[in-house]
Write a protein that holds these residues in place. Structure first.
Motif, PDB file in Angstrom:
ATOM      1  N   ASP A   1       0.991  -0.976   0.613  1.00 18.88           N
ATOM      2  CA  ASP A   1      -0.371   0.057   0.089  1.00 18.88           C
ATOM      3  C   ASP A   1       0.862   1.485   0.397  1.00 18.88           C
ATOM      4  OD1 ASP A   1      -2.533  -1.952  -0.368  1.00 18.88           O
ATOM      5  OD2 ASP A   1      -2.842  -1.347   2.130  1.00 18.88           O
ATOM      6  N   TRP A   2       1.750   1.392   0.685  1.00 18.66           N
ATOM      7  CA  TRP A   2       2.842   2.590   0.823  1.00 18.66           C
ATOM      8  C   TRP A   2       3.308   2.833  -0.930  1.00 18.66           C
ATOM      9  CZ3 TRP A   2       5.907   0.488   6.114  1.00 18.66           C
ATOM     10  CH2 TRP A   2       4.791   0.970   7.087  1.00 18.66           C
TER      11      TRP A   2
ATOM     12  N   THR B   1       0.830   4.268  -2.719  1.00 18.66           N
ATOM     13  CA  THR B   1       0.885   5.461  -2.591  1.00 18.66           C
ATOM     14  C   THR B   1       1.635   6.434  -3.000  1.00 18.66           C
ATOM     15  OG1 THR B   1       0.109   4.821  -0.671  1.00 18.66           O
ATOM     16  CG2 THR B   1       0.628   7.294  -0.683  1.00 18.66           C
TER      17      THR B   1
END
Length: 124
Positions: A28-29, A32
């Motif tokens: 997810d990081w 992003t």
């Protein structure tokens, strides 16, 4: 081991679940960060088009085939940016000028006293 404590297999499955969650959080990081970078790239202005292009042939050696202005609609995928001096030099060495954008005229390389035939055969 006491009877009420988790088995070794239960502990390993617990560890696996923790690692899967950590991996998902890392992914997810990454997603992003990729979105932030894409936005930054989109915000940057596009570089200006080159003023001159030299079209190269295909095959071994890829010799120059035509010279174009940077805004010519008839350029192909085998064009490379060039400076005005490189375009003049290529034209002086016999590389053809594009009949549509006429870089030889723009660069001032045509002899003004000579008549040039246009594509329809009339004199200009």
């Amino acid at each position: 081991m006491p009877e009420n404590s988790p088995s070794r297999l239960d502990l390993l499955r617990f560890l696996e679940n923790v690692q899967v969650r950590d991996l998902q959080r890392t992914r997810d990081w990454i997603a992003t960060e990729e979105q932030h970078q894409a936005l930054e790239t989109a915000r940057r202005p596009a570089p200006p088009p080159p003023e001159w292009l030299i079209e190269h042939g295909i095959g071994t050696g890829r010799l120059p085939a035509r010279v174009h202005t940077g805004q010519c609609w008839d350029t192909r995928t085998h064009c490379k940016p060039a400076t005005a001096d490189q375009a003049r030099r290529a034209l002086a060495e016999g590389v053809s000028a594009c009949p549509h954008c006429r870089p030889d005229t723009t660069l001032g390389l045509l002899d003004r006293g000579r008549h040039v035939r246009s594509r329809c055969g009339t004199r200009r």
